[in-house]
Design a protein around this motif. Sequence first.
Motif, short mmCIF file in Angstrom:
data_model
loop_
_atom_site.label_atom_id
_atom_site.label_comp_id
_atom_site.label_asym_id
_atom_site.label_seq_id
_atom_site.Cartn_x
_atom_site.Cartn_y
_atom_site.Cartn_z
N ILE A 94 34.16 44.30 24.39
CA ILE A 94 34.22 44.29 25.77
C ILE A 94 33.94 42.82 26.17
O ILE A 94 32.77 42.37 25.53
N ALA A 131 38.59 45.52 27.26
CA ALA A 131 38.43 45.34 28.58
C ALA A 131 37.55 43.88 29.02
O ALA A 131 36.92 43.28 28.08
N VAL A 151 34.87 42.32 32.11
CA VAL A 151 34.07 42.86 32.94
C VAL A 151 33.84 41.23 33.78
O VAL A 151 33.22 40.29 33.10
N TRP A 170 35.95 45.62 36.52
CA TRP A 170 36.46 45.82 35.01
C TRP A 170 37.78 46.07 35.17
O TRP A 170 38.64 46.54 35.89
N GLY A 224 40.76 46.52 32.64
CA GLY A 224 41.42 47.07 31.21
C GLY A 224 42.91 46.99 31.04
O GLY A 224 43.58 46.21 32.11
N THR A 237 42.13 48.62 36.66
CA THR A 237 41.30 47.66 37.41
C THR A 237 40.24 48.51 38.32
O THR A 237 40.92 49.10 39.21
N ILE A 292 29.43 50.56 33.42
CA ILE A 292 30.28 49.87 32.31
C ILE A 292 30.37 50.75 30.85
O ILE A 292 31.43 50.80 30.50
N GLN A 320 32.86 53.51 31.24
CA GLN A 320 34.12 53.05 31.38
C GLN A 320 34.45 52.89 29.80
O GLN A 320 35.67 53.33 29.48
#
Length: 409
Positions: free
Chosen positions: A328, A352, A354, A374, A376, A380, A395, A398
């Motif tokens: 991430i 993803a 952030v 976020w 991905g 979103t 987070i 997710q």
Amino acid sequence: MTLSALHNKHIVVGITGGIAAYKSAELVRLFIKAGAEVRVVMTEAAQHFITPLTLQALSGNPVSRSLLDEQAELGMGHIELARWADLVIVAPATADFIARMQAGIANDLLTTLLLATEAPVALAPSMNEKMWHHATTQHNIAALRARLTNVHWFGPEAGFQACGDVGAGRMMEPTDLVASTAACFAEGPLAGQRVVISAGPTREAIDPVRYLSNNSSGKMGFALARSAARLGAEVCLIAGPVSLPTPAGVERIDVLSALDMHSAASTALTRCDIFIGTAAVADFRLSSVAEQKIKKDSSGPAPSLALVENPDIIAMVAQHPLRPRRVIAFAAETEHLEQHAGKKLATKQVDAVVANDVSRTDIGFGAEHNEILWVGAHNTVAFGPANKSAVADFILQQIINLDLHHEPS
């Protein structure tokens, strides 16, 4: 972190010969208070700092001191003690002890016990800051980390030391050690997962007194580390130069420059399931650092700084042969958050991104709150504004959802 996970657990507390041994009495007391059963093993050197009688009174059990104690070998000998333990914590773990453990030496009861047990082991380093930073100590620690997957590292912390120096090497406080130990037994959606998080800024030296950096406080990364530990993960936090306390149950590695962080991240990939890159890593560093302070010369032109690109840490992690299951990235932007995050998602090959708007003063760098996007491969989602602890929980949920929905990495 709840301490109920320690109830009825068998904890062996190993004490070696360091000044921080005085804290071990409180550690034993807190384990007993949390409902654990405790047995203490002391090295010969440890007995110069604290008496076995004190530990016996606090634990309610005889203290084991010698590998060659005939009476002990008739009962709870080193093999039986190794089998009895649910976890062995060595606090303090001196530089000498770490070196002997790394070499596989078994010349006293404690080192022999560690070779004989299949239980998880926790080490709470304690030593002078120069000993901690010495290349030999760091080599021994790196070797142990690479070779033994059931060893947890609790600390050390930075601060004032008994010798008068200031720096890394202080043993964690007993309350934090107990919380960290409880985290080893905790059950949660991230139990059994090793999460590596980078946090804070980096500093790129110009000369011995000046550097290039940014306004990152590290608060978001530290909130993520705290939340991940609370969800049962084993957490390694690679921290740039920030003034934040280490979250309970979290292993912390302090770094300074982007190259330092790149090296630490590369090493961490030998055992990493999830990597979260919150750090605001400098894109550039000086091509050469002045050995002496650059002096102002009013008669001549201002000095120019030649810059070179730093390695891209998140891209290295995402494209590494030992790529974690989930990677991430964070994107600190001042405009067009979704577009920039989408581009980073594709080019960095992460799971993803952030994104947050650091042009705002109420969120982002240094603030207690954050508002994120976020982004991905398949969704979103906006979240916030909320405090950074809540954002961290969002987070991590997710990330958990990626596996629940079986999204490919």
